[in-house]
Design an enzyme around this catalytic site. Structure first.
Site, PDB file in Angstrom:
ATOM      1  N   LYS A   1      56.930   9.524  -0.535  1.00 18.28           N
ATOM      2  CA  LYS A   1      55.899   8.491  -0.724  1.00 18.28           C
ATOM      3  C   LYS A   1      56.311   7.537  -1.839  1.00 18.28           C
ATOM      4  O   LYS A   1      56.793   7.966  -2.879  1.00 18.28           O
ATOM      5  CB  LYS A   1      54.547   9.145  -1.071  1.00 18.28           C
ATOM      6  CG  LYS A   1      53.943   9.957   0.083  1.00 18.28           C
ATOM      7  CD  LYS A   1      52.585  10.512  -0.301  1.00 18.28           C
ATOM      8  CE  LYS A   1      52.071  11.523   0.716  1.00 18.28           C
ATOM      9  NZ  LYS A   1      51.416  10.947   1.885  1.00 18.28           N
TER      10      LYS A   1
ATOM     11  N   GLU B   1      41.298  16.293   0.597  1.00 18.31           N
ATOM     12  CA  GLU B   1      41.310  15.766   1.966  1.00 18.31           C
ATOM     13  C   GLU B   1      39.905  15.854   2.535  1.00 18.31           C
ATOM     14  O   GLU B   1      39.179  16.801   2.229  1.00 18.31           O
ATOM     15  CB  GLU B   1      42.261  16.579   2.838  1.00 18.31           C
ATOM     16  CG  GLU B   1      43.710  16.439   2.424  1.00 18.31           C
ATOM     17  CD  GLU B   1      44.619  17.216   3.370  1.00 18.31           C
ATOM     18  OE1 GLU B   1      45.154  16.608   4.292  1.00 18.31           O
ATOM     19  OE2 GLU B   1      44.741  18.436   3.183  1.00 18.31           O
TER      20      GLU B   1
ATOM     21  N   HIS C   1      53.894  20.298  -2.588  1.00 13.37           N
ATOM     22  CA  HIS C   1      53.563  18.917  -2.981  1.00 13.37           C
ATOM     23  C   HIS C   1      53.061  18.824  -4.432  1.00 13.37           C
ATOM     24  O   HIS C   1      53.534  18.005  -5.213  1.00 13.37           O
ATOM     25  CB  HIS C   1      52.482  18.326  -2.070  1.00 13.37           C
ATOM     26  CG  HIS C   1      52.764  18.424  -0.611  1.00 13.37           C
ATOM     27  ND1 HIS C   1      54.040  18.377  -0.083  1.00 13.37           N
ATOM     28  CD2 HIS C   1      51.947  18.537   0.467  1.00 13.37           C
ATOM     29  CE1 HIS C   1      53.970  18.465   1.236  1.00 13.37           C
ATOM     30  NE2 HIS C   1      52.724  18.572   1.593  1.00 13.37           N
TER      31      HIS C   1
ATOM     32  N   HIS D   1      57.309  15.995   2.170  1.00 13.29           N
ATOM     33  CA  HIS D   1      57.082  14.567   2.471  1.00 13.29           C
ATOM     34  C   HIS D   1      56.407  13.822   1.327  1.00 13.29           C
ATOM     35  O   HIS D   1      56.460  12.599   1.274  1.00 13.29           O
ATOM     36  CB  HIS D   1      56.351  14.386   3.803  1.00 13.29           C
ATOM     37  CG  HIS D   1      54.874  14.604   3.747  1.00 13.29           C
ATOM     38  ND1 HIS D   1      54.302  15.846   3.765  1.00 13.29           N
ATOM     39  CD2 HIS D   1      53.845  13.719   3.655  1.00 13.29           C
ATOM     40  CE1 HIS D   1      52.993  15.724   3.694  1.00 13.29           C
ATOM     41  NE2 HIS D   1      52.678  14.442   3.628  1.00 13.29           N
TER      42      HIS D   1
ATOM     43  N   LYS E   1      40.413  21.033   1.598  1.00 14.29           N
ATOM     44  CA  LYS E   1      40.057  20.314   2.833  1.00 14.29           C
ATOM     45  C   LYS E   1      38.538  20.165   2.872  1.00 14.29           C
ATOM     46  O   LYS E   1      37.813  20.937   2.241  1.00 14.29           O
ATOM     47  CB  LYS E   1      40.505  21.122   4.044  1.00 14.29           C
ATOM     48  CG  LYS E   1      42.018  21.349   4.063  1.00 14.29           C
ATOM     49  CD  LYS E   1      42.623  20.954   5.380  1.00 14.29           C
ATOM     50  CE  LYS E   1      44.091  21.260   5.448  1.00 14.29           C
ATOM     51  NZ  LYS E   1      44.927  20.046   5.447  1.00 14.29           N
TER      52      LYS E   1
ATOM     53  N   LYS F   1      58.595  22.652   5.562  1.00 12.23           N
ATOM     54  CA  LYS F   1      57.846  23.760   4.993  1.00 12.23           C
ATOM     55  C   LYS F   1      56.982  24.399   6.083  1.00 12.23           C
ATOM     56  O   LYS F   1      56.724  23.731   7.091  1.00 12.23           O
ATOM     57  CB  LYS F   1      57.010  23.287   3.827  1.00 12.23           C
ATOM     58  CG  LYS F   1      55.865  22.397   4.267  1.00 12.23           C
ATOM     59  CD  LYS F   1      55.039  22.012   3.089  1.00 12.23           C
ATOM     60  CE  LYS F   1      53.811  21.326   3.536  1.00 12.23           C
ATOM     61  NZ  LYS F   1      52.924  21.998   4.443  1.00 12.23           N
TER      62      LYS F   1
HETATM   63  C1  BG6 Z   1      50.865  18.682   4.860  1.00 14.22           C
HETATM   64  C2  BG6 Z   1      49.901  19.831   4.973  1.00 14.22           C
HETATM   65  O1  BG6 Z   1      52.014  19.066   4.168  1.00 14.22           O
HETATM   66  O2  BG6 Z   1      50.256  17.605   4.179  1.00 14.22           O
HETATM   67  C3  BG6 Z   1      48.607  19.405   5.623  1.00 14.22           C
HETATM   68  O3  BG6 Z   1      50.482  20.878   5.735  1.00 14.22           O
HETATM   69  C4  BG6 Z   1      48.038  18.177   4.951  1.00 14.22           C
HETATM   70  O4  BG6 Z   1      47.647  20.462   5.614  1.00 14.22           O
HETATM   71  C5  BG6 Z   1      49.108  17.093   4.833  1.00 14.22           C
HETATM   72  O5  BG6 Z   1      46.929  17.701   5.713  1.00 14.22           O
HETATM   73  C6  BG6 Z   1      48.596  15.915   4.055  1.00 14.22           C
HETATM   74  O6  BG6 Z   1      49.561  14.910   4.025  1.00 14.22           O
HETATM   75  P1  BG6 Z   1      49.196  13.433   3.564  1.00 14.22           P
HETATM   76  O7  BG6 Z   1      50.492  12.731   3.539  1.00 14.22           O
HETATM   77  O8  BG6 Z   1      48.208  12.910   4.573  1.00 14.22           O
HETATM   78  O9  BG6 Z   1      48.557  13.571   2.223  1.00 14.22           O
END
Ligand code: BG6
Length: 511
Positions: free
Chosen positions: A207, A241, A265, A203, A363, A173
């Site tokens: 998980k 985050e 996601h 991704h 964030k 993406k």
């Molecule tokens: C990514 C985003 O897809 O996922 C990022 O582009 C984000 O901005 C990240 O920080 C978070 O991934 P995870 O696996 O740490 O939750």
């Protein structure tokens, strides 16, 4: 899955149900191999797969980039990434085996000579390492380069394969920044690769805790009867985050939280939570149900009150002073990019009629946590008095995606005393307590699935399109309605997000 892709571990007997899925011979070519994602996630994941014995001895890794590197210099680069990021212990023998299959091809994405060199390298690997001509091209590069790379791969014949071999493309993406650009991007890739050979990475689907949503819902009998509008009041899906944008200004500015993580996601989490039971676990049956539910999403009419967005200001986080978004390196002082986004979406199906789903992502929030919370309705008739239930909230079932992976059921219990008072308690399932096995990283699972040609965890283009159909009206509304509200780093986002829920007589969970 093509049976030729699957090599069974000869050390296990054929009736062992835990047969390992081991990838057959292939080369993985990474475009953008010097980038952040490759260094932090892809290269360590490849080593971890090798270390777990899940790659074929013929597996070869080709880096493609502008640097004038020898194979040896590339190997040193990969080794550093592995040492810094691998999950499993370093073993010299595994590394030596992997290192023997490392190659580097120097060139720009639009340089035809570089693709001739890539062709030569893949032929050499087929001869010397036995990759059999199988290749996956991982485009860990900005989408504006997809067209050049795909066209050159096609022109050089690198996308062609016969019945015995395969050629696949893996794309990261963002799949576009709205519906139209996503369709254009998809057309570029589908010009060269067949839909079954295109692997779009989300991704979150790699998980463990996300894959467990299917097991939790459909392998148990006690939850599914409650999983509907008769019992569920609303659902909250949170991806919080604590980090800022770090060095990713070039990618993030102009994209923002909703496009970065909600379009993909969070909507995938929603689809897995809200979909009907598929008739089987085949990729097409799963996809059908996800597409049905994504197609049933609808936004409320008044986006001014049912959406919220924010931008982080400077503040304190983890005892450290952090700067605001507008002071981050590479961000224009008048940027209107949101670093926090929230909205309500309704699922127009019989199961979910009248049950709002609230999505939020941001964030520099109070803490890193991703969770799906089903908040249940109040009981129809309360036997206990208000003074007895002052510390009792609604029952909730929380899928803790990360960190502290697990599931919590929250309900009321009598507080030990001579009085009758009822207070919230929780019943917890935690991966660390229940399983000795460590969870693989999402990228380990996804890279292995690409090599195996196993598609269930990869969203199809239709899912991407439906995601943009939800997001486009919100983005358009925001684009013509001022700037995001500021929120202090380390807090839980802008006050408009709280008002959004208060309007519906609800409140956000404070995980
Ligand atoms: C990514 C985003 O897809 O996922 C990022 O582009 C984000 O901005 C990240 O920080 C978070 O991934 P995870 O696996 O740490 O939750």
């Amino acid at each position: 899955m093509q049976p030729a892709d699957l090599q069974l571990n000869p050390l296990r007997s054929s009736n062992d149900r835990r047969l390992l899925r081991i990838a057959g011979p292939a080369a993985l070519v990474i475009f953008g191999v010097t980038g952040d994602l490759a260094q932090r996630k892809l290269l360590p994941a490849i080593y971890d797969l090798a270390n777990r014995g899940l790659l074929s001895p013929a597996f070869s890794l080709v880096g493609f980039g502008r640097r004038e590197w020898s194979d040896q210099q590339f190997a040193e680069f990969v080794l550093t990434a592995v040492r810094n990021g691998a999950r499993t212990p370093f073993r010299q023998k595994v590394w030596d085996q992997l290192a023997a299959g490392l190659r580097f091809v120097t060139g720009a994405f639009d340089d035809p000579d570089a693709y001739i060199a890539l062709d030569d390298t893949l032929s050499e690997l087929a001869r010397t390492r036995g990759t059999r001509g199988n290749a996956a091209y991982y485009l860990s590069i900005p989408p504006r380069h997809f067209s050049a790379v795909c066209d050159h791969l096609a022109r050089q014949g690198l996308a062609n394969h016969d019945d015995q071999t395969w050629r696949r493309v893996v794309i990261e993406k963002p799949f576009g920044h709205d519906l139209r650009s996503a369709q254009a991007l998809n057309a570029v890739v589908e010009r060269v690769f067949a839909p079954d050979d295109i692997f779009r990475i989300d991704h979150y689907l790699g998980k463990e805790t996300v894959q467990n949503i299917l097991a939790f819902r459909f392998a148990n009998s006690i939850f599914e009867p409650l999983w509907n509008a008769n019992y569920v009041d609303h659902v909250q899906i949170t991806m919080a985050e604590d980090i800022g944008i770090g060095g990713r200004a070039g990618y993030y500015d102009g994209i923002g939280a909703a496009r970065d993580v909600i379009q993909n996601h969070l909507l995938q989490l929603l689809a897995l939570t809200a979909m009907e039971e598929p008739t089987s676990l085949t990729p097409s049956a799963l996809r059908r149900e996800k597409i049905k539910v994504l197609g049933a999403l609808g936004l409320p009419d008044d986006l001014a009150v049912h959406t919220a967005r924010g931008q982080y200001l400077g503040g304190w986080q983890g005892g450290r002073q952090v700067r605001g978004y507008l002071d981050e390196e590479g961000i224009a002082p008048d940027s209107v990019t949101e670093t926090y986004a929230a909205f309500r979406v309704d699922v127009h199906t019989r199961r979910w009629a009248g049950v709002p789903f609230y999505l939020r992502a941001g964030k520099r929030l109070g803490r890193r946590v991703t969770e799906i919370a089903l908040v249940f309705k109040q009981i129809p008739q309360q036997l206990f008095g208000t003074h007895q239930t002052a510390a009792l909230g609604p029952n909730a079932l929380v899928i803790r995606v990360q960190p502290d992976e697990g599931i919590t059921l929250r309900f009321g219990s009598k507080v030990p005393d001579t009085n009758m008072t009822v207070r919230d308690v929780s019943m917890d399932f935690t991966y660390g307590h229940s399983f000795a096995e460590a969870s693989p990283e999402a990228y380990e699972r996804l890279i292995l699935d690409v090599l195996l040609g196993d598609p269930p965890l990869f969203p199809r283009h239709r899912e991407v399109e439906l995601g943009w159909q939800v997001l486009d009206p919100i983005e358009q509304f925001w684009a013509s309605n001022g700037r995001p509200e500021g929120y202090r780093a380390g807090t839980w986002g802008p006050s408009s997000a709280d008002r959004m829920l208060a309007l519906d007589n609800r409140e956000w969970r404070r995980p």
